[in-house]
Design a protein around this motif. Structure first.
Motif, PDB file in Angstrom:
ATOM      1  N   GLY A 308     -25.763  23.319  48.465  1.00  0.00           N
ATOM      2  CA  GLY A 308     -24.718  24.036  49.181  1.00  0.00           C
ATOM      3  C   GLY A 308     -25.134  24.456  50.574  1.00  0.00           C
ATOM      4  O   GLY A 308     -26.310  24.391  50.950  1.00  0.00           O
ATOM      5  N   ILE A 309     -24.139  24.906  51.343  1.00  0.00           N
ATOM      6  CA  ILE A 309     -24.340  25.366  52.714  1.00  0.00           C
ATOM      7  C   ILE A 309     -23.790  26.782  52.834  1.00  0.00           C
ATOM      8  O   ILE A 309     -22.674  27.065  52.386  1.00  0.00           O
ATOM      9  CB  ILE A 309     -23.618  24.441  53.716  1.00  0.00           C
ATOM     10  N   THR A 320     -19.819  23.752  52.919  1.00  0.00           N
ATOM     11  CA  THR A 320     -19.970  22.727  51.890  1.00  0.00           C
ATOM     12  C   THR A 320     -18.748  21.817  51.876  1.00  0.00           C
ATOM     13  O   THR A 320     -18.869  20.604  51.662  1.00  0.00           O
ATOM     14  CB  THR A 320     -20.158  23.376  50.513  1.00  0.00           C
ATOM     15  N   MET A 321     -17.577  22.367  52.129  1.00  0.00           N
ATOM     16  CA  MET A 321     -16.364  21.551  52.191  1.00  0.00           C
ATOM     17  C   MET A 321     -16.436  20.564  53.350  1.00  0.00           C
ATOM     18  O   MET A 321     -15.988  19.412  53.237  1.00  0.00           O
ATOM     19  CB  MET A 321     -15.130  22.444  52.339  1.00  0.00           C
ATOM     20  N   GLY A 322     -16.981  21.003  54.469  1.00  0.00           N
ATOM     21  CA  GLY A 322     -17.146  20.093  55.596  1.00  0.00           C
ATOM     22  C   GLY A 322     -18.083  18.955  55.262  1.00  0.00           C
ATOM     23  O   GLY A 322     -17.856  17.800  55.637  1.00  0.00           O
ATOM     24  N   PHE A 323     -19.153  19.261  54.544  1.00  0.00           N
ATOM     25  CA  PHE A 323     -20.086  18.221  54.104  1.00  0.00           C
ATOM     26  C   PHE A 323     -19.387  17.235  53.176  1.00  0.00           C
ATOM     27  O   PHE A 323     -19.592  16.027  53.260  1.00  0.00           O
ATOM     28  CB  PHE A 323     -21.276  18.871  53.401  1.00  0.00           C
ATOM     29  N   ARG A 324     -18.553  17.751  52.299  1.00  0.00           N
ATOM     30  CA  ARG A 324     -17.798  16.854  51.402  1.00  0.00           C
ATOM     31  C   ARG A 324     -16.836  15.970  52.192  1.00  0.00           C
ATOM     32  O   ARG A 324     -16.589  14.816  51.823  1.00  0.00           O
ATOM     33  CB  ARG A 324     -17.013  17.677  50.379  1.00  0.00           C
ATOM     34  N   GLY A 325     -16.312  16.494  53.288  1.00  0.00           N
ATOM     35  CA  GLY A 325     -15.455  15.674  54.140  1.00  0.00           C
ATOM     36  C   GLY A 325     -16.217  14.504  54.732  1.00  0.00           C
ATOM     37  O   GLY A 325     -15.692  13.388  54.843  1.00  0.00           O
TER      38      GLY A 325
END
Length: 517
Positions: A308-309, A320-325
């Protein structure tokens, strides 16, 4: 403009009958002044920026690597234009700009402007005037050590050395030498011993200890390691890819990644994600005998927590959502959301283990999930191995199920609102299971279900009597150290699920992902 042009202009200043005599006096003086001041029309080699997706938009759709290369083809060609104004402070290096007159002049006074397709400028062997460089390090993090350098930074891979060259001793470390193992798991001493150590040396002014540049770049570099425990997907994401995202994303692909403990197979496996962070091939630091020079370098990467971030720690607002993007774009994942299904079967992917924490009755478990109403995708190690293909498989599913272990990390490919089911093995493993794979779920926009096994569902009952510490006081074994925990509760047991009990959990999940009339 050529130097001859400057001399021709000087002749026009003289007129009348004594022009020839005056010219004889003035010309040598003018030429001498030119040579003494090293005055030449300044030129700048400028490589245009290449962006990935919408700059500054968190979680934006990122462009595939091949589109970036095509889009930035012209950006790799040198463009001559007027020099920028000097930084006001005098101690900064203009980003993405190289002073060709200072850095690229060969012995005959001609400019060498050979721009490589990797963002590099092949320079002459002449010494380069050292700027006032900067070096700052952060050793306060529990997870990682990091150093950032700006100015004249030279990397020599075979000696694992980074030279920071400065015109002065300002901001020089007390001992002139710093060592870092660029892997974010510094509290695990055995793990860190697997990571090659990088030495940072401060050199002011340039001398015998600062080797000459053989290749120069106008983009920054990030030095990291593919060593440690990067062999499984949990550590690959937690320890390498996500910290690289935190450190390198701001450069929109125009950054050179430099890997110690270079693992060709690892890089090939995770090439999709890596290509979204850098449009250039990764440099094998261990085998590299070039002296590569950069305007700025990071040694070590920024890491916050397991899988996580923490946006508050990142300082750049990364999530973490940005990383998933980024991963959605890297693997061309089609589904963004899980929506309740009115007709048909929701898909459930079951990540199966083989050597430890395996489901001894996996056929019965799969049959139970099918009977509840799921379309089950059984994913053993042979399926998970092809990450590019398996990412798409997980993205097509609504639910991911697995016993505590690295396979659960594939949750990063689930659509938003998907469900992660973690089967926690026996041995008071609830807290370790939650920390690694429970806590990261909500920041990914997913739902979490935990199934904690009983003493009747572990194969440890076939090894130890029921009055053994394994059953009466598992926490006391935890306190004996990680090796005891690992050998007993992680590497030492398999799981035989109570089908009736587990079916009740599956039924609850099924109702949450379907629309019933």
């Amino acid at each position: 403009m050529k130097r001859g042009g400057r001399n021709e202009s000087g002749k026009k200043l003289v007129s009348g009958g004594g022009a020839a005599a005056v010219a004889c006096l003035l010309l040598p003086l003018l030429v001498l002044a030119v040579l003494k001041s090293d005055f030449m029309p300044q030129q700048v080699v400028h490589i245009a920026e290449t962006s990935i997706g919408e700059a500054g938009v968190e979680g934006a759709i990122w462009q595939p690597r091949q589109q970036l290369v095509a889009k930035s083809k012209a950006a790799h060609d040198p463009v001559v234009e007027a020099p920028p104004s000097s930084p006001a402070s005098g101690d900064e290096t203009p980003d993405k700009v190289v002073d060709a007159n200072r850095d690229l002049k060969n012995g005959k006074g001609f400019l060498v402007t050979n721009v490589g397709m990797d963002g590099s400028l092949i320079k002459s062997d002449a010494d380069v005037a050292a700027p006032r460089s900067k070096l700052s390090c952060n050793f306060s993090s529990y997870r990682t050590n990091m150093c950032a350098m700006q100015g004249d930074v030279r990397l020599h891979g075979k000696t694992a050395t980074v030279y920071v060259v400065s015109a002065s001793d300002d901001n020089r470390p007390d001992n002139g030498t710093i060592t870092i193992r660029p892997y974010p798991r510094k509290w695990e001493t055995p793990t860190m011993q697997l990571v090659r150590e990088v030495t940072i040396r401060w050199r002011a002014p340039p001398g015998p200890g600062a080797p000459r540049c053989t290749v120069t770049y106008d983009v920054p570099a990030v030095v990291f390691s593919t060593g440690g425990y990067g062999v499984n997907i949990f550590h690959a994401i937690t320890d390498i890819i996500m910290p690289l995202y935190n450190t390198a994303r701001e450069y929109d692909g125009r950054v050179r990644l430099v890997a110690t403990n270079y693992d060709r197979k690892w890089i090939a496996k995770y090439r999709h994600a890596l290509s979204m962070l850098s449009i250039y091939p990764i440099i094998d630091f261990d085998a590299d005998n070039e002296v590569r020079c950069f305007p700025s370098v990071h040694v070590g990467t920024e890491s916050h927590k397991e899988l996580g971030i923490d946006s508050a720690l990142s300082g750049k607002g990364y999530t973490t959502m940005g990383f998933r993007g980024l991963l959605r774009s890297a693997y061309s994942l089609k589904r963004e959301w899980v929506t309740p299904i009115k007709s048909g079967r929701p898909r459930l992917v079951m990540v199966l283990r083989r050597n430890s924490r395996a489901l001894t009755n996996e056929a019965e478990v799969i049959a139970a999930a099918t009977e509840v109403g799921f379309e089950v995708v059984a994913a053993g190690p042979e399926v998970v191995r092809d990450l590019g293909k398996f990412a798409g498989t997980v993205n097509s599913c609504d639910v991911l199920v697995g016993v505590h272990g690295a396979g659960l990390s594939n949750m990063v490919f689930l659509p938003r609102n998907g469900t992660v089911v973690q089967i926690v093995p026996w041995g008071e493993m609830k807290w370790p299971a939650w920390t690694s794979y429970g806590e990261p779920v909500a920041p990914m926009g997913l739902r979490y279900v935990e199934y904690e096994t009983t003493a009747e569902e572990t194969t440890l009952k076939d090894v130890y009597p029921r009055n053994h510490t394994v059953f009466t006081d598992p926490v006391s074994l935890h306190k004996q150290g990680f090796n005891m925990l690992w050998e007993t509760f992680l590497n030492g047991q398999n799981v035989t699920l109570d089908i009736h009990r587990f079916t009740g959990v599956l039924q609850h999940i099924y109702r949450s992902v379907t629309i019933t009339s």
